[in-house]
Design an enzyme around this catalytic site. Structure first.
Site, mmCIF file in Angstrom:
data_model
loop_
_atom_site.group_PDB
_atom_site.id
_atom_site.type_symbol
_atom_site.label_atom_id
_atom_site.label_comp_id
_atom_site.label_asym_id
_atom_site.label_seq_id
_atom_site.Cartn_x
_atom_site.Cartn_y
_atom_site.Cartn_z
ATOM 1 N NE ARG A 226 4.775 3.286 -11.867
ATOM 2 C CZ ARG A 226 3.703 2.866 -12.553
ATOM 3 N NH1 ARG A 226 3.236 3.595 -13.543
ATOM 4 N NH2 ARG A 226 3.088 1.747 -12.246
ATOM 5 C CG HIS B 277 9.509 6.878 6.362
ATOM 6 N ND1 HIS B 277 10.644 6.545 5.642
ATOM 7 C CD2 HIS B 277 9.801 6.600 7.662
ATOM 8 C CE1 HIS B 277 11.566 6.101 6.468
ATOM 9 N NE2 HIS B 277 11.085 6.121 7.704
ATOM 10 C CB VAL C 27 7.578 4.022 4.008
ATOM 11 C CG1 VAL C 27 6.295 3.211 4.001
ATOM 12 C CG2 VAL C 27 8.274 3.878 5.365
ATOM 13 C CE1 TYR D 281 9.500 5.760 -9.531
ATOM 14 C CE2 TYR D 281 9.529 3.379 -9.785
ATOM 15 C CZ TYR D 281 8.837 4.544 -9.535
ATOM 16 O OH TYR D 281 7.498 4.505 -9.286
ATOM 17 C CD GLN E 3 2.680 2.128 -5.493
ATOM 18 O OE1 GLN E 3 3.054 3.254 -5.797
ATOM 19 N NE2 GLN E 3 3.260 1.084 -5.977
ATOM 20 C CE1 TYR F 231 4.501 10.832 -2.800
ATOM 21 C CE2 TYR F 231 3.190 10.219 -0.887
ATOM 22 C CZ TYR F 231 3.592 9.988 -2.186
ATOM 23 O OH TYR F 231 3.087 8.908 -2.842
ATOM 24 C CB ALA G 235 0.278 6.895 3.571
ATOM 25 C CB ALA H 122 -3.478 10.999 4.698
#
Ligand SMILES: C[S@@+](CC[C@H](N)C(=O)[O-])C[C@H]1O[C@@H](n2cnc3c(N)ncnc32)[C@H](O)[C@@H]1O
Length: 281
Positions: free
Chosen positions: A85, A113, A116, A89, A185, A111, A143, A226
């Protein structure tokens, strides 16, 4: 050709007036309803919008706001591909910076903030500023903000702590058991290779064992998800800490561990302040 398509083509041919800038905005967790007016207006007025959002509905809604849109999703590993990953990124950051260098007013909609538990915003802003471009971030509803609302908890009542689950395991973090502890996570807990998209019961059992230094195995914890769409309800699943290794965990799950004890008065501080314990409500 529809007028929307004509507008898209025309926009890609007209040289941008802006000198290249990037703004990260947050779309919130739920489709269309949790974005700020300012962030929405930035999206509508961008030369190009990149996005990373949880579902196709949100992506289509972004396209309806601005058809000059590219998803960042394809940078993640394809099925059967092993990809770190970190590479994903840095490719995302490079794709964004490439457009800023062309002089475009780039908006990246993430999605929640955008800053964050999200690294591409921080990496891109740092790099853009280093190269002399204007770069900024607008806040979004994370979240965590949804969690406090859905669970009816005021995090200010006794304070709270938030950690990325794997970091919590790999580094020395001491939870304060008087406060709420969030492990983000959780579905990747202990997955240090950054190539897998799930953890294992074995790793979760190691996490539970680690947590049992501070929390009883019978302590009730909450798996929280959520709702991403207005037609959905949040998932609020209560279970015992010892049951965590067998729980259903999704990429969007967050673990909330409530306090095990009440706040304790700091009597030494009270004495320094000349306050008696009975004065504290
Ligand atoms: C890479 S972080 C992104 C967080 C996002 N930037 C935010 O502000 O909420 C992904 C983690 O956020 C949390 N998360 C994302 N979506 C969520 C949801 N719908 N419900 C609860 N937690 C969520 C989970 O802990 C998930 O593993």
């Amino acid at each position: 050709m529809s007028s929307k398509e004509a507008k898209t083509n025309q926009q890609s041919l007209v040289p941008p007036k802006s000198a290249g800038k990037v703004t990260f905005v947050g779309t919130g967790l739920q489709l269309a309803g949790q974005i700020s007016i300012l962030s929405k207006s930035y999206i509508e007025n961008a030369d190009l919008v990149f996005s990373l959002v949880p579902d196709g509905f949100t992506e289509r809604w972004l396209v309806s706001l601005n058809p000059n849109h590219r998803s960042l999703q394809p940078y993640y590993a394809r099925k059967d591909e092993v990809k770190n990953r970190r590479d994903t990124y840095s490719q995302m950051v490079e794709a964004i910076l490439e457009q800023v260098r062309l002089g475009l007013n780039v908006v990246v909609a993430l999605y929640g903030h955008p800053g964050v538990f999200a690294c591409i915003s921080h990496l891109s802003i740092k790099q853009a500023k280093k190269e002399g471009y204007f770069a900024e971030m607008l806040p979004g509803i994370s979240a965590e903000a949804c969690l406090w609302a859905d669970l009816g908890i005021d995090p200010g009542a006794s304070g709270h702590q938030s950690y990325e689950a794997t970091q919590f395991m790999l580094y020395h973090h001491e939870p304060n058991t008087n406060t709420h502890l969030l492990l983000w996570q959780i579905s990747l807990a202990g997955e240090h290779t950054l190539t897998q998209f799930s953890t294992t019961s074995e790793r979760l059992a190691i996490l539970v064992d680690h947590l049992s230094q501070w929390y009883p195995l019978e302590h009730e914890v909450v798996i929280y998800e959520a709702a991403n769409l207005p037609i959905q309800s949040p998932r609020i699943e209560k279970l015992l800490l010892k049951e965590l290794p067998y729980a259903r965990l999704e990429m969007i799950s967050t673990l909330m561990i409530p306090p095990v004890q009440k706040l304790k008065l700091n009597l030494a501080m009270l004495e320094k302040l000349g306050i008696s314990a009975s004065d504290i409500g």
